[in-house]
Design an enzyme around this catalytic site. Structure first.
Site, PDB file in Angstrom:
ATOM      1  N   LYS A 134      11.934  -4.785 -17.106  1.00  0.00           N
ATOM      2  CA  LYS A 134      10.880  -4.592 -18.121  1.00  0.00           C
ATOM      3  C   LYS A 134      11.256  -5.271 -19.439  1.00  0.00           C
ATOM      4  CE  LYS A 134       9.400  -0.449 -15.728  1.00  0.00           C
ATOM      5  NZ  LYS A 134       9.757   0.928 -15.421  1.00  0.00           N
ATOM      6  N   GLY A 192       7.213  10.142  -6.647  1.00  0.00           N
ATOM      7  CA  GLY A 192       6.696   8.761  -6.652  1.00  0.00           C
ATOM      8  C   GLY A 192       7.087   7.967  -7.878  1.00  0.00           C
ATOM      9  N   PHE A 202       0.857  -1.195   0.000  1.00  0.00           N
ATOM     10  CA  PHE A 202       0.000   0.000   0.000  1.00  0.00           C
ATOM     11  C   PHE A 202       0.886   1.236   0.000  1.00  0.00           C
ATOM     12  CE2 PHE A 202      -3.569   2.724   1.590  1.00  0.00           C
ATOM     13  CZ  PHE A 202      -4.475   2.392   0.587  1.00  0.00           C
ATOM     14  N   LYS A 231       7.036  -6.039 -10.530  1.00  0.00           N
ATOM     15  CA  LYS A 231       7.647  -6.570 -11.750  1.00  0.00           C
ATOM     16  C   LYS A 231       8.353  -7.917 -11.526  1.00  0.00           C
ATOM     17  CE  LYS A 231       8.672  -2.276 -11.682  1.00  0.00           C
ATOM     18  NZ  LYS A 231       9.026  -0.861 -11.795  1.00  0.00           N
ATOM     19  N   GLU A 275      -0.331  -5.101 -16.762  1.00  0.00           N
ATOM     20  CA  GLU A 275      -0.159  -3.859 -17.535  1.00  0.00           C
ATOM     21  C   GLU A 275       0.730  -2.863 -16.803  1.00  0.00           C
ATOM     22  OE1 GLU A 275      -1.566  -2.948 -20.844  1.00  0.00           O
ATOM     23  OE2 GLU A 275       0.239  -1.845 -20.322  1.00  0.00           O
ATOM     24  N   GLU A 319      11.766   3.591  -7.563  1.00  0.00           N
ATOM     25  CA  GLU A 319      11.515   2.389  -6.779  1.00  0.00           C
ATOM     26  C   GLU A 319      11.854   2.666  -5.321  1.00  0.00           C
ATOM     27  OE1 GLU A 319      10.324  -0.707  -8.277  1.00  0.00           O
ATOM     28  OE2 GLU A 319       9.926   0.932  -9.647  1.00  0.00           O
ATOM     29  N   ASP A 356      15.774  -1.648 -13.287  1.00  0.00           N
ATOM     30  CA  ASP A 356      14.318  -1.557 -13.459  1.00  0.00           C
ATOM     31  C   ASP A 356      13.957  -1.706 -14.947  1.00  0.00           C
ATOM     32  OD1 ASP A 356      11.523  -0.641 -12.442  1.00  0.00           O
ATOM     33  OD2 ASP A 356      11.971   0.688 -14.131  1.00  0.00           O
ATOM     34  N   GLY A 413       4.252   6.795 -11.734  1.00  0.00           N
ATOM     35  CA  GLY A 413       3.368   7.748 -11.060  1.00  0.00           C
ATOM     36  C   GLY A 413       2.197   7.046 -10.384  1.00  0.00           C
ATOM     37  N   VAL A 462       4.968  -2.408 -17.167  1.00  0.00           N
ATOM     38  CA  VAL A 462       5.725  -1.741 -18.240  1.00  0.00           C
ATOM     39  C   VAL A 462       4.971  -0.476 -18.639  1.00  0.00           C
ATOM     40  CG1 VAL A 462       6.691  -1.954 -20.568  1.00  0.00           C
ATOM     41  CG2 VAL A 462       6.571  -3.966 -19.097  1.00  0.00           C
TER      42      VAL A 462
HETATM   43  N1  HSE Z   1      10.676   3.207 -10.934  1.00  0.00           N
HETATM   44  C1  HSE Z   1       9.955   2.987 -12.147  1.00  0.00           C
HETATM   45  C2  HSE Z   1      10.314   4.093 -13.131  1.00  0.00           C
HETATM   46  C3  HSE Z   1       8.484   2.968 -11.867  1.00  0.00           C
HETATM   47  O1  HSE Z   1      10.942   5.073 -12.732  1.00  0.00           O
HETATM   48  O2  HSE Z   1       9.991   3.976 -14.302  1.00  0.00           O
HETATM   49  C4  HSE Z   1       7.659   2.393 -12.950  1.00  0.00           C
HETATM   50  O3  HSE Z   1       7.955   1.058 -13.218  1.00  0.00           O
END
Ligand code: HSE
Length: 341
Positions: free
Chosen positions: A226, A208, A8, A127, A151, A211, A222, A319, A154
């Site tokens: 993906k 936000g 959360f 992920k 969804e 990670e 990250d 976001g 990515v």
């Molecule tokens: N930390 C990732 C980014 C969040 O900055 O793209 C979305 O996966």
């Protein structure tokens, strides 16, 4: 649709806000109603209420940092483990939105298997399980007639997976290439305007995008996660992170960025997935390359197809509401395809 929500943080709160604020519209336009019946987190505690938790009270308690402040009411259970919540078998969908672990994908991967065993569909923002455990999860979901959707993993709610898997069904996708990490794109964009790396990273965290541990963003992992997700989903490859050629932006200095600018170029962290492997690499692009104009936390992907040529999608990659929207689109897809139990 009854949901168990694991995690959360930014993403889970984004989904909760959307479910609350769009409840009437979702009912009217999609005949869709969802209740969060359980929430489990590592730091705030956990709550379970079979009739559905009040979302405003949940968000308020989360703001204070602990579910201890969530008001008592008949039937409310505190402190249950995820395994206990799943075992009750009352939820239709497990929503996994806890922090990504790209080393083991745990504990989320075990939760996903347990949820499938218990007959629940999956909607993932985490992920790890999709990057590292895709084949096993997908096989189990199919065997049980359940859906696994991801969804959010990515490009947040920019409909990358829906586009590739649903809208482009029948096309062969030959490669995917783009900007798949919002944090690093934001940092590179801010550095080009003169901000320091450190300040730009702090802003990306405050907004936000980053990670829980931002090292995964800036070192390229990250985006590499993906790439694995795309390789699994689009090409059926069973690659591991170690099979990819990965670097990030930590060695790009303000001087490098100024140098590129003076030469009419711009650094972008470019990720590529193809049937024979994948890479993540900071790359100097000429300004007339379409990816060079994708700034801030925005992401972009170009899918190379047999029937349609290249298709490029540009949109949010991170976001709160943007990622919450991705989970909502998966829940609606589950409702349409499977119907809640
Ligand atoms: N930390 C990732 C980014 C969040 O900055 O793209 C979305 O996966």
């Amino acid at each position: 649709m009854k949901l168990l929500l694991i995690g959360f943080g930014v993403v889970g709160q984004g989904l909760a806000e959307i479910l609350r604020d769009k409840a009437a519209e979702l009912k009217r336009e999609h005949n869709f109603a969802a209740e969060i019946i359980g929430v489990a987190t590592a730091r705030k505690g956990s709550l379970y209420l079979p009739n559905g938790l009040d979302i405003t009270a949940l968000l308020r308690a989360a703001e204070g940092g602990s579910f201890a402040d969530f008001p008592d009411q008949p039937g409310l259970r505190r402190g249950m483990t995820v395994a206990e919540m799943i075992a009750l078998g009352e939820a239709d969908v497990l929503v996994e939105a806890s922090p990504t672990n790209l080393e083991t994908a745990q504990p989320a991967l075990d939760y996903c298997h347990q949820a499938l065993e218990a007959g629940m569909h999956l909607a993932l923002a985490n992920k790890g399980p999709v990057a590292l455990g895709y084949a096993g999860l997908q096989a189990k979901a199919r065997a049980k007639g359940l859906l696994m959707r991801y969804e959010a993993t990515v490009m947040a709610g920019t409909p990358t997976m829906h586009l590739a898997e649903d809208a482009l069904a029948g096309c062969e996708i030959r490669s995917a290439r783009g900007i798949l990490n919002g944090t690093t794109n934001y940092i590179l964009t801010q550095m080009e305007s003169g901000m320091s790396y450190h300040d730009a990273l702090m802003q990306a965290q405050a907004l936000g995008y980053a990670e829980t541990d931002p090292a995964g963003d800036v070192e390229g992992w990250d985006a590499a996660g993906k790439v694995l997700i795309l390789a699994n989903a689009l090409f059926g490859s069973e690659l591991a992170l170690a099979d990819l050629d990965v670097s990030g932006i930590t060695n790009i200095s303000a001087a490098d960025i100024a140098d590129a600018k003076a030469a009419g170029q711009r650094y972008k962290l470019i990720a590529r997935a193809a049937p024979d492997g994948g890479q993540v690499r900071a790359t100097r692009l000429p300004l007339d390359d379409p990816l060079a104009s994708v700034g801030g936390s925005t992401n972009a992907i170009t899918l190379e197809t047999d029937l349609m040529g290249d298709i490029t999608l540009i949109g949010a990659g991170a976001g709160k509401l943007e990622t919450g929207a991705a989970i909502l689109s998966d829940l609606l897809a589950i409702e349409r395809q499977a119907g809640a139990k």
